[in-house]
Design an enzyme around this catalytic site. Structure first.
Site, PDB file in Angstrom:
ATOM      1  N   HIS A 130       2.507   3.072  -8.906  1.00 20.77           N
ATOM      2  CA  HIS A 130       2.326   1.630  -9.132  1.00 20.77           C
ATOM      3  C   HIS A 130       3.540   1.065  -9.884  1.00 20.77           C
ATOM      4  O   HIS A 130       4.039  -0.007  -9.565  1.00 20.77           O
ATOM      5  CB  HIS A 130       1.050   1.349  -9.919  1.00 20.77           C
ATOM      6  CG  HIS A 130      -0.210   1.767  -9.202  1.00 20.77           C
ATOM      7  ND1 HIS A 130      -0.426   1.481  -7.879  1.00 20.77           N
ATOM      8  CD2 HIS A 130      -1.319   2.455  -9.629  1.00 20.77           C
ATOM      9  CE1 HIS A 130      -1.614   1.971  -7.510  1.00 20.77           C
ATOM     10  NE2 HIS A 130      -2.170   2.562  -8.559  1.00 20.77           N
ATOM     11  N   GLU A 167       0.821 -12.679  12.898  1.00 23.31           N
ATOM     12  CA  GLU A 167       1.377 -11.518  13.594  1.00 23.31           C
ATOM     13  C   GLU A 167       1.348 -10.342  12.622  1.00 23.31           C
ATOM     14  O   GLU A 167       1.802 -10.442  11.482  1.00 23.31           O
ATOM     15  CB  GLU A 167       2.828 -11.800  14.031  1.00 23.31           C
ATOM     16  CG  GLU A 167       2.949 -12.911  15.050  1.00 23.31           C
ATOM     17  CD  GLU A 167       2.318 -12.546  16.395  1.00 23.31           C
ATOM     18  OE1 GLU A 167       2.282 -11.356  16.740  1.00 23.31           O
ATOM     19  OE2 GLU A 167       1.863 -13.475  17.102  1.00 23.31           O
ATOM     20  N   LEU A 191      10.432 -21.029  -3.510  1.00 22.68           N
ATOM     21  CA  LEU A 191       9.415 -20.126  -2.967  1.00 22.68           C
ATOM     22  C   LEU A 191       8.085 -20.261  -3.713  1.00 22.68           C
ATOM     23  O   LEU A 191       8.055 -20.286  -4.944  1.00 22.68           O
ATOM     24  CB  LEU A 191       9.912 -18.669  -3.082  1.00 22.68           C
ATOM     25  CG  LEU A 191       8.920 -17.574  -2.714  1.00 22.68           C
ATOM     26  CD1 LEU A 191       8.645 -17.553  -1.210  1.00 22.68           C
ATOM     27  CD2 LEU A 191       9.443 -16.201  -3.158  1.00 22.68           C
ATOM     28  N   ARG A 249       0.217   7.640  -2.678  1.00 23.66           N
ATOM     29  CA  ARG A 249       0.829   8.700  -1.863  1.00 23.66           C
ATOM     30  C   ARG A 249       2.280   8.946  -2.259  1.00 23.66           C
ATOM     31  O   ARG A 249       2.757  10.072  -2.263  1.00 23.66           O
ATOM     32  CB  ARG A 249       0.721   8.341  -0.368  1.00 23.66           C
ATOM     33  CG  ARG A 249      -0.626   8.700   0.219  1.00 23.66           C
ATOM     34  CD  ARG A 249      -0.876   7.965   1.500  1.00 23.66           C
ATOM     35  NE  ARG A 249      -1.298   6.590   1.241  1.00 23.66           N
ATOM     36  CZ  ARG A 249      -1.461   5.674   2.177  1.00 23.66           C
ATOM     37  NH1 ARG A 249      -1.209   5.977   3.432  1.00 23.66           N
ATOM     38  NH2 ARG A 249      -1.882   4.475   1.858  1.00 23.66           N
ATOM     39  N   TRP A 250       2.974   7.873  -2.626  1.00 25.84           N
ATOM     40  CA  TRP A 250       4.373   8.002  -3.074  1.00 25.84           C
ATOM     41  C   TRP A 250       4.416   8.893  -4.321  1.00 25.84           C
ATOM     42  O   TRP A 250       5.260   9.780  -4.434  1.00 25.84           O
ATOM     43  CB  TRP A 250       4.924   6.606  -3.391  1.00 25.84           C
ATOM     44  CG  TRP A 250       6.377   6.551  -3.765  1.00 25.84           C
ATOM     45  CD1 TRP A 250       7.432   6.314  -2.935  1.00 25.84           C
ATOM     46  CD2 TRP A 250       6.935   6.708  -5.084  1.00 25.84           C
ATOM     47  NE1 TRP A 250       8.615   6.319  -3.651  1.00 25.84           N
ATOM     48  CE2 TRP A 250       8.334   6.563  -4.971  1.00 25.84           C
ATOM     49  CE3 TRP A 250       6.394   6.967  -6.350  1.00 25.84           C
ATOM     50  CZ2 TRP A 250       9.202   6.654  -6.060  1.00 25.84           C
ATOM     51  CZ3 TRP A 250       7.251   7.068  -7.438  1.00 25.84           C
ATOM     52  CH2 TRP A 250       8.637   6.912  -7.292  1.00 25.84           C
ATOM     53  N   ASP A 287       0.831  -1.210   0.000  1.00 27.94           N
ATOM     54  CA  ASP A 287       0.000   0.000   0.000  1.00 27.94           C
ATOM     55  C   ASP A 287       0.865   1.260   0.000  1.00 27.94           C
ATOM     56  O   ASP A 287       2.002   1.243   0.472  1.00 27.94           O
ATOM     57  CB  ASP A 287      -0.913  -0.025   1.242  1.00 27.94           C
ATOM     58  CG  ASP A 287      -2.091   0.937   1.114  1.00 27.94           C
ATOM     59  OD1 ASP A 287      -2.391   1.375  -0.031  1.00 27.94           O
ATOM     60  OD2 ASP A 287      -2.703   1.256   2.145  1.00 27.94           O
TER      61      ASP A 287
HETATM   62  C1  IPE Z   1      -5.636  -2.704  -0.131  1.00 23.43           C
HETATM   63  O1  IPE Z   1      -5.278  -1.388  -0.312  1.00 23.43           O
HETATM   64  C2  IPE Z   1      -5.597  -3.416  -1.448  1.00 23.43           C
HETATM   65  C3  IPE Z   1      -4.265  -3.624  -2.030  1.00 23.43           C
HETATM   66  C4  IPE Z   1      -3.130  -3.302  -1.484  1.00 23.43           C
HETATM   67  C5  IPE Z   1      -4.251  -4.281  -3.285  1.00 23.43           C
HETATM   68  P1  IPE Z   1      -6.345  -0.219  -0.501  1.00 23.43           P
HETATM   69  O2  IPE Z   1      -5.563   1.027  -0.622  1.00 23.43           O
HETATM   70  O3  IPE Z   1      -7.264  -0.568  -1.603  1.00 23.43           O
HETATM   71  O4  IPE Z   1      -7.154  -0.287   0.864  1.00 23.43           O
HETATM   72  P2  IPE Z   1      -7.953   0.840   1.657  1.00 23.43           P
HETATM   73  O5  IPE Z   1      -8.904   1.474   0.698  1.00 23.43           O
HETATM   74  O6  IPE Z   1      -6.929   1.814   2.141  1.00 23.43           O
HETATM   75  O7  IPE Z   1      -8.611   0.117   2.785  1.00 23.43           O
HETATM   76  C1  IPE Z   2      -1.632   0.159  -3.313  1.00 19.88           C
HETATM   77  O1  IPE Z   2      -1.398   1.508  -3.393  1.00 19.88           O
HETATM   78  C2  IPE Z   2      -1.818  -0.491  -4.662  1.00 19.88           C
HETATM   79  C3  IPE Z   2      -3.203  -0.866  -4.976  1.00 19.88           C
HETATM   80  C4  IPE Z   2      -4.222  -0.823  -4.152  1.00 19.88           C
HETATM   81  C5  IPE Z   2      -3.450  -1.326  -6.338  1.00 19.88           C
HETATM   82  P1  IPE Z   2      -2.582   2.553  -3.411  1.00 19.88           P
HETATM   83  O2  IPE Z   2      -2.933   2.843  -4.833  1.00 19.88           O
HETATM   84  O3  IPE Z   2      -3.706   2.122  -2.556  1.00 19.88           O
HETATM   85  O4  IPE Z   2      -1.860   3.833  -2.782  1.00 19.88           O
HETATM   86  P2  IPE Z   2      -2.485   4.886  -1.762  1.00 19.88           P
HETATM   87  O5  IPE Z   2      -3.047   4.109  -0.600  1.00 19.88           O
HETATM   88  O6  IPE Z   2      -3.551   5.629  -2.499  1.00 19.88           O
HETATM   89  O7  IPE Z   2      -1.330   5.746  -1.369  1.00 19.88           O
HETATM   90 MG    MG Z   3      -4.137   2.373  -0.598  1.00 23.19          MG
END
Ligand code: IPE
Ligand code: IPE
Ligand code: MG
Length: 269
Positions: A52, A222, A146, A39-40, A35
């Site tokens: 991504h 955990e 793996l 934001r990055w 996740d």
């Molecule tokens: C969870 O992240 C799904 C993936 C990492 C693929 P999201 O960014 O979709 O989750 P929420 O919306 O913060 O709960």
């Molecule tokens: C996780 O990064 C990747 C996917 C859910 C596909 P996000 O796209 O959720 O990134 P944030 O949470 O908006 O920063």
């Molecule tokens: Mg996210």
């Protein structure tokens, strides 16, 4: 046993961290919620898709590090069933990245003896994506190192419902008899049938929630959350997570060994 020689640079932070790991007590299964890509990218004034894309290097790093550590299972959460709420351009960009990743990495996976498996409602993905994934599954089917699962169009609740549907279908095919189901038997209807439950669940970007990931399987995992955003996550961060994991005491509802041993007999009724 795992051998990191030649993988971590002498004198590096990776060497210092990995030297503290107890290689006899590694998690068998690591699950990871990748996740923070958006934001990055935002912090750099870039489109979300750049985040991504940058995350692909983290995937490479973590897969290779787990293989070197001889971790048995790694499950990465790449796309949830709820991510379809995002703009169509982000979703189609993600699909292109999946194809790109498979094209780029498949030979490496085979060379490193890594068995690749997608989990989720794969049949609902674009046929071109399905084809690449199937190629990955077929070409790594004989790999014995793996086990690398990637959760795509995945939902924990969806997985449980899909499992119940399979179970009902099977029972109908057997004359409608209700099968004897216990927890062990039910796990064989999940996407992760035959795999051990995750011991360690990592989430990047500081969010304290599970977002519908492996709901059944994480009962006693955990949980480790790092502020690091996914595109910045490297071997060093994985070592930190494993070190935290090794400091935990897993009780599974029982008592800590030291506590059980000191309890007076009279109280043990
Ligand atoms: C969870 O992240 C799904 C993936 C990492 C693929 P999201 O960014 O979709 O989750 P929420 O919306 O913060 O709960
Ligand atoms: C996780 O990064 C990747 C996917 C859910 C596909 P996000 O796209 O959720 O990134 P944030 O949470 O908006 O920063
Ligand atoms: Mg996210």
């Amino acid at each position: 046993m795992a051998n990191l020689q030649g993988y971590v640079k002498p004198g590096s932070i990776e060497e210092s961290l990995s030297s503290q790991i107890d290689f006899t007590r590694l998690p068998r299964h690591i699950a990871l919620i990748m996740d923070g890509n958006g934001r990055w990218a935002k912090a750099r004034n870039l489109p979300r898709l750049s985040g991504h894309r940058a995350g692909i290097q983290s995937v490479r790093d973590v897969v290779e590090t787990c293989a070197r550590l001889e971790i048995e299972y790694l499950t990465l959460y790449a796309l949830s069933v709820d991510n379809w709420k995002r703009p169509a351009t982000e979703i189609s960009g993600l699909m292109r990245l999946i194809i790109e990743y498979m094209n780029l990495e498949l030979d490496t996976l085979i060379r490193e003896n890594i068995r690749f498996r997608p989990i989720g409602r794969i049949e609902q993905l674009d046929p071109a994506v399905q084809q690449e994934l199937q190629k990955g599954v077929a070409r790594t089917a004989a790999c014995t190192g793996l086990n690398f699962n990637i959760a795509l169009n995945y939902g924990g609740r969806t997985e449980i419902v899909d499992g119940v549907k399979r179970l009902l279908k099977e029972s109908l095919a057997h004359g409608g008899q209700i099968p004897a189901v216990d927890e062990d038997a039910f796990t064989s209807y999940l996407y992760t049938a035959g795999m051990p439950d995750p011991d360690l669940l990592i989430r990047t970007s500081g969010e304290m929630r599970v977002s519908n990931f492996l709901l059944w399987q994480i009962a006693y995992a955990e949980f480790y959350v790092t502020e690091t955003l996914w595109p910045d996550f490297r071997a060093q961060h994985l070592f930190e997570a494993i070190l935290h994991y090794q400091r935990r005491e897993r009780r599974y509802g029982g008592l800590s060994d030291s506590f059980a041993a000191t309890e007076p007999l009279a109280n043990q009724r």
